[in-house]
Design an enzyme around this catalytic site. Structure first.
Site, PDB file in Angstrom:
ATOM      1  N   HIS A  14       0.846  -1.392  -0.068  1.00 35.31           N
ATOM      2  CA  HIS A  14       0.020  -0.034  -0.014  1.00 35.31           C
ATOM      3  C   HIS A  14       0.791   1.338   0.074  1.00 35.31           C
ATOM      4  CE1 HIS A  14      -3.120  -2.559   1.805  1.00 35.31           C
ATOM      5  NE2 HIS A  14      -3.316  -2.784   0.699  1.00 35.31           N
ATOM      6  N   CYS A  65       2.109  15.444 -11.909  1.00 31.55           N
ATOM      7  CA  CYS A  65       3.337  15.017 -12.689  1.00 31.55           C
ATOM      8  C   CYS A  65       4.377  13.776 -12.216  1.00 31.55           C
ATOM      9  CB  CYS A  65       4.309  16.474 -12.493  1.00 31.55           C
ATOM     10  SG  CYS A  65       5.145  16.617 -11.116  1.00 31.55           S
TER      11      CYS A  65
END
Length: 314
Positions: free
Chosen positions: A161, A172
């Site tokens: 996770h 970006c």
């Protein structure tokens, strides 16, 4: 039930100051560990036999391995977040779409970060790292985002996770260390202060809406985009590439040990199903029932840090 931990936080001329009560700083190590029966020595012997026979052992860990380091989990009876409060973890879609929700999240995380980032591995993390060094542990998959396995020295590791110690720009893709972002928070909020009430599992605390409203959140230094911890929030999904990578590690293993996870979340449970399909022996060490108890050849209800150091990995 609201648990107050006496945590006050303020910034002064770009320098963060956190005052932690003695209960929070010294007494939280066992505060989030649910009650467990005394060690069953026969079960310990059975786990030792299981580990001795394993040649390519895959271990999957969950929040229950880190509660002994002072980090709360979500589901433990009486002491997990769901048992202590009516609060629920942030949802991915809410974080992405709402600037006020991101502001609240980052304010809470900013206050909680000094304590969360200071947590140290406990004997269970260190035992698994030692198993790896000795060639017993083939691969380690953790559902935790606390970096405690890395701090313990584990290298054959997948953080399923993600990790709270990294920050990701949603626009970006730039990654930055979480500590760098903490410095930017301090510069933007030189006189901000807050008093926290209670700790949450993933590094944040509980604040009032009034405290949150004046908190300023920086944008990505590269593109001005939205910043998010490099973790999988509830409602999001683990990347397919990472899922397939772990499936391959499970198929290469000859046994699977679950440590400190109820396996209620499918992102981890699916690998148990893969192990069952491959007919791997499965052992589970977790206080309380799990979703896969019926699939395990061995189930132990003990503290991870109490039991794992007793096992000889040779």
């Amino acid at each position: 039930m609201r648990m107050s931990f006496g945590l006050t936080f303020r910034t002064a001329k770009g320098r963060c100051v956190a005052n932690l009560s003695r209960q929070c700083s010294r007494g939280s190590m066992g505060l989030f560990v649910p009650p467990s029966p005394p060690l069953d020595l026969e079960k310990v012997k059975e786990l030792q036999h299981f580990i001795t026979l394993s040649k390519r052992l895959l271990v999957m860990t969950g929040a229950g391995i880190s509660t002994e380091s002072g980090i709360p989990d979500y589901r433990s009876e009486k002491v997990g977040l769901y048992a202590r409060t009516d609060r629920r973890p942030i949802q991915h879609a809410d974080f992405v779409r709402s600037a006020p929700i991101r502001q609240r999240y980052w304010a809470r995380n900013f206050v909680g970060w000094p304590q969360f980032s200071s947590h140290q591995p406990n004997p269970a993390h260190l035992a698994l790292s030692n198993w790896e060094r000795l060639g017993k542990l083939y691969w380690l998959v953790t559902q935790n985002v606390d970096a405690l396995h890395t701090k313990a020295g584990s290298q054959r590791l997948t953080e399923l996770h993600g990790c709270m110690h990294r920050v990701l720009c949603l626009d970006c893709g730039e990654q930055t260390p979480r500590g760098v972002l903490q410095e930017r928070f301090e510069v933007l909020n030189p006189s901000w202060s807050a008093e926290a009430h209670g700790l949450a599992p993933d590094g944040d605390v509980f604040l009032t809406e009034e405290e949150v409203q004046s908190f300023r959140v920086p944008s990505c230094a590269r593109c001005g985009g939205r910043l998010k911890p490099d973790v999988v929030f509830f409602g999001d999904a683990v990347s397919p590439d990472k899922v397939e990578f772990v499936h391959r590690r499970v198929r290469e293993a000859d046994s699977l040990l679950v440590v400190g996870s109820s396996l209620q979340v499918y992102s981890g449970y699916r690998f148990i199903l893969t192990a069952r399909e491959k007919k791997l022996p499965i052992a589970i060490l977790n206080i309380g029932p799990t979703r896969s108890d019926d699939l395990a050849c061995l189930k132990l209800d003990s503290r991870c840090g109490e039991l794992l150091p007793l096992i000889d990995p040779h």
